[in-house]
Design a protein around this motif. Structure first.
Motif, PDB file in Angstrom:
ATOM      1  N   LEU A  68      13.865   1.419   0.556  1.00  0.00           N
ATOM      2  CA  LEU A  68      14.470   1.961  -0.656  1.00  0.00           C
ATOM      3  C   LEU A  68      14.105   1.163  -1.906  1.00  0.00           C
ATOM      4  O   LEU A  68      14.123   1.698  -3.012  1.00  0.00           O
ATOM      5  N   ALA A  69      13.777  -0.109  -1.746  1.00  0.00           N
ATOM      6  CA  ALA A  69      13.458  -0.974  -2.890  1.00  0.00           C
ATOM      7  C   ALA A  69      12.016  -0.827  -3.360  1.00  0.00           C
ATOM      8  O   ALA A  69      11.663  -1.343  -4.421  1.00  0.00           O
ATOM      9  N   LEU A  70      11.178  -0.114  -2.621  1.00  0.00           N
ATOM     10  CA  LEU A  70       9.768   0.024  -2.993  1.00  0.00           C
ATOM     11  C   LEU A  70       9.632   0.798  -4.291  1.00  0.00           C
ATOM     12  O   LEU A  70      10.346   1.761  -4.541  1.00  0.00           O
ATOM     13  N   ASP A  71       8.677   0.356  -5.096  1.00  0.00           N
ATOM     14  CA  ASP A  71       8.464   1.013  -6.379  1.00  0.00           C
ATOM     15  C   ASP A  71       7.011   1.476  -6.479  1.00  0.00           C
ATOM     16  O   ASP A  71       6.674   2.555  -6.064  1.00  0.00           O
ATOM     17  N   SER A  72       6.146   0.644  -6.989  1.00  0.00           N
ATOM     18  CA  SER A  72       4.747   1.036  -7.101  1.00  0.00           C
ATOM     19  C   SER A  72       3.950   0.407  -5.961  1.00  0.00           C
ATOM     20  O   SER A  72       4.345  -0.603  -5.386  1.00  0.00           O
ATOM     21  N   ASP A  73       2.840   1.028  -5.652  1.00  0.00           N
ATOM     22  CA  ASP A  73       1.970   0.610  -4.557  1.00  0.00           C
ATOM     23  C   ASP A  73       2.745   0.492  -3.241  1.00  0.00           C
ATOM     24  O   ASP A  73       2.548  -0.431  -2.449  1.00  0.00           O
ATOM     25  N   ALA A  74       3.624   1.431  -3.031  1.00  0.00           N
ATOM     26  CA  ALA A  74       4.511   1.410  -1.871  1.00  0.00           C
ATOM     27  C   ALA A  74       3.758   1.466  -0.550  1.00  0.00           C
ATOM     28  O   ALA A  74       4.109   0.759   0.399  1.00  0.00           O
ATOM     29  N   LEU A  75       2.727   2.291  -0.468  1.00  0.00           N
ATOM     30  CA  LEU A  75       2.025   2.434   0.807  1.00  0.00           C
ATOM     31  C   LEU A  75       1.367   1.135   1.236  1.00  0.00           C
ATOM     32  O   LEU A  75       1.369   0.796   2.419  1.00  0.00           O
ATOM     33  N   ALA A  76       0.837   0.381   0.293  1.00  0.00           N
ATOM     34  CA  ALA A  76       0.240  -0.911   0.618  1.00  0.00           C
ATOM     35  C   ALA A  76       1.306  -1.876   1.134  1.00  0.00           C
ATOM     36  O   ALA A  76       1.085  -2.608   2.101  1.00  0.00           O
ATOM     37  N   GLU A  77       2.482  -1.868   0.504  1.00  0.00           N
ATOM     38  CA  GLU A  77       3.567  -2.748   0.948  1.00  0.00           C
ATOM     39  C   GLU A  77       4.076  -2.355   2.329  1.00  0.00           C
ATOM     40  O   GLU A  77       4.383  -3.218   3.155  1.00  0.00           O
ATOM     41  N   ILE A  78       4.157  -1.064   2.579  1.00  0.00           N
ATOM     42  CA  ILE A  78       4.585  -0.594   3.901  1.00  0.00           C
ATOM     43  C   ILE A  78       3.565  -1.027   4.958  1.00  0.00           C
ATOM     44  O   ILE A  78       3.927  -1.561   6.008  1.00  0.00           O
ATOM     45  N   ALA A  79       2.291  -0.797   4.673  1.00  0.00           N
ATOM     46  CA  ALA A  79       1.246  -1.170   5.624  1.00  0.00           C
ATOM     47  C   ALA A  79       1.268  -2.669   5.897  1.00  0.00           C
ATOM     48  O   ALA A  79       1.105  -3.098   7.044  1.00  0.00           O
ATOM     49  N   GLU A  80       1.489  -3.476   4.872  1.00  0.00           N
ATOM     50  CA  GLU A  80       1.583  -4.928   5.065  1.00  0.00           C
ATOM     51  C   GLU A  80       2.747  -5.277   5.996  1.00  0.00           C
ATOM     52  O   GLU A  80       2.610  -6.097   6.893  1.00  0.00           O
ATOM     53  N   ALA A  81       3.896  -4.651   5.771  1.00  0.00           N
ATOM     54  CA  ALA A  81       5.071  -4.917   6.602  1.00  0.00           C
ATOM     55  C   ALA A  81       4.825  -4.529   8.059  1.00  0.00           C
ATOM     56  O   ALA A  81       5.361  -5.152   8.973  1.00  0.00           O
ATOM     57  N   LEU A  82       4.001  -3.511   8.278  1.00  0.00           N
ATOM     58  CA  LEU A  82       3.685  -3.059   9.631  1.00  0.00           C
ATOM     59  C   LEU A  82       2.561  -3.878  10.261  1.00  0.00           C
ATOM     60  O   LEU A  82       2.253  -3.701  11.442  1.00  0.00           O
ATOM     61  N   GLY A  83       1.930  -4.734   9.464  1.00  0.00           N
ATOM     62  CA  GLY A  83       0.800  -5.505   9.963  1.00  0.00           C
ATOM     63  C   GLY A  83      -0.499  -4.713   9.933  1.00  0.00           C
ATOM     64  O   GLY A  83      -1.423  -4.994  10.683  1.00  0.00           O
ATOM     65  N   ALA A  84      -0.567  -3.723   9.051  1.00  0.00           N
ATOM     66  CA  ALA A  84      -1.736  -2.860   8.979  1.00  0.00           C
ATOM     67  C   ALA A  84      -2.316  -2.779   7.573  1.00  0.00           C
ATOM     68  O   ALA A  84      -3.002  -1.818   7.233  1.00  0.00           O
ATOM     69  N   GLY A  85      -2.020  -3.775   6.753  1.00  0.00           N
ATOM     70  CA  GLY A  85      -2.465  -3.744   5.362  1.00  0.00           C
ATOM     71  C   GLY A  85      -3.968  -3.646   5.205  1.00  0.00           C
ATOM     72  O   GLY A  85      -4.469  -2.813   4.441  1.00  0.00           O
ATOM     73  N   GLU A  86      -4.705  -4.475   5.919  1.00  0.00           N
ATOM     74  CA  GLU A  86      -6.169  -4.461   5.806  1.00  0.00           C
ATOM     75  C   GLU A  86      -6.756  -3.163   6.352  1.00  0.00           C
ATOM     76  O   GLU A  86      -7.733  -2.632   5.823  1.00  0.00           O
ATOM     77  N   VAL A  87      -6.148  -2.641   7.395  1.00  0.00           N
ATOM     78  CA  VAL A  87      -6.633  -1.404   8.003  1.00  0.00           C
ATOM     79  C   VAL A  87      -6.462  -0.242   7.022  1.00  0.00           C
ATOM     80  O   VAL A  87      -7.374   0.581   6.862  1.00  0.00           O
ATOM     81  N   LEU A  88      -5.319  -0.167   6.350  1.00  0.00           N
ATOM     82  CA  LEU A  88      -5.102   0.906   5.388  1.00  0.00           C
ATOM     83  C   LEU A  88      -6.027   0.750   4.191  1.00  0.00           C
ATOM     84  O   LEU A  88      -6.594   1.730   3.715  1.00  0.00           O
ATOM     85  N   GLU A  89      -6.201  -0.473   3.708  1.00  0.00           N
ATOM     86  CA  GLU A  89      -7.080  -0.702   2.554  1.00  0.00           C
ATOM     87  C   GLU A  89      -8.501  -0.267   2.836  1.00  0.00           C
ATOM     88  O   GLU A  89      -9.210   0.189   1.953  1.00  0.00           O
ATOM     89  N   ALA A  90      -8.923  -0.382   4.083  1.00  0.00           N
ATOM     90  CA  ALA A  90     -10.284   0.004   4.454  1.00  0.00           C
ATOM     91  C   ALA A  90     -10.528   1.505   4.255  1.00  0.00           C
ATOM     92  O   ALA A  90     -11.654   1.906   3.959  1.00  0.00           O
ATOM     93  N   VAL A  91      -9.499   2.318   4.390  1.00  0.00           N
ATOM     94  CA  VAL A  91      -9.677   3.768   4.212  1.00  0.00           C
ATOM     95  C   VAL A  91      -9.277   4.231   2.811  1.00  0.00           C
ATOM     96  O   VAL A  91      -9.526   5.364   2.448  1.00  0.00           O
ATOM     97  N   ARG A  92      -8.660   3.355   2.070  1.00  0.00           N
ATOM     98  CA  ARG A  92      -8.237   3.718   0.719  1.00  0.00           C
ATOM     99  C   ARG A  92      -9.417   3.617  -0.170  1.00  0.00           C
ATOM    100  O   ARG A  92      -9.892   4.142  -0.955  1.00  0.00           O
TER     101      ARG A  92
END
Length: 176
Positions: free
Chosen positions: A152-176
């Motif tokens: 609920l506290a996420l504001d901008s760049d939320a998907l990157a923050e979610i992916a980081e919390a899941l341990g998938a930040g680098e994986v998501l960035e690779a397709v972004r």
């Protein structure tokens, strides 16, 4: 402009792929697309429309999808967001499609200004039918490392923050 990606949790960790939503018209279509990406593993679908709103759909095996949208009102004004908010709010939306079709492009019905937030039948107008707040399953990622409060506290760049919390930040960035 939309950004959409699938994150599939496998034995080796998270795998990401960007996805085209061109053939997706319903949540069932989106669920089928996610299930094709991974057999029985957890699949997270991210959909974002320019910093206006983001949505998360979680699919696990044959279970019903779980859905969260960051801003129901903003999402309801777009085709994919409306699909997600309709799944969350269901009958609470009533005849939103009919109401939207009866509005002119300037937001007035039959060219007349709307005097208040209800129509002649006393129903809420489309702008009031969906809350301008997060809607859906706020615990959608709790067991994966992101609490409801953090979501609920996420504001901008939320998907990157979610992916980081899941341990998938680098994986998501690779397709972004």
């Amino acid at each position: 402009m939309y950004f959409a990606a699938l994150l599939a949790r496998t034995e080796d960790g998270w795998e990401a792929s960007d996805t085209e939503l061109d053939d997706v018209e319903t949540l069932s279509d989106l669920t089928e697309l996610a299930r094709e990406a991974s057999d029985d593993d957890t699949v997270i679908v991210f959909i974002e429309q320019e910093d206006a709103w983001f949505g998360i759909v979680r699919i696990e095996g044959e279970e019903d999808p779980r859905v969260y949208v960051s801003d129901g009102a903003a999402a309801a004004r777009s085709s994919y967001g409306e699909m997600l908010t309709r799944e969350i709010l269901g009958d609470e939306l009533g005849d939103l499609d009919d109401e939207l079709e009866s509005l002119d492009l300037d937001g007035t019905e039959d060219g007349e200004p709307l005097d208040d937030d209800t129509d002649d039948d006393g129903r809420d107008t489309p702008s009031e039918a969906v809350p301008a707040a997060p809607v859906g399953d706020r615990l959608i990622l709790a067991d994966l490392g992101m609490s409801a409060a953090e979501l609920l506290a996420l504001d901008s760049d939320a998907l990157a923050e979610i992916a980081e919390a899941l341990g998938a930040g680098e994986v998501l960035e690779a397709v972004r």
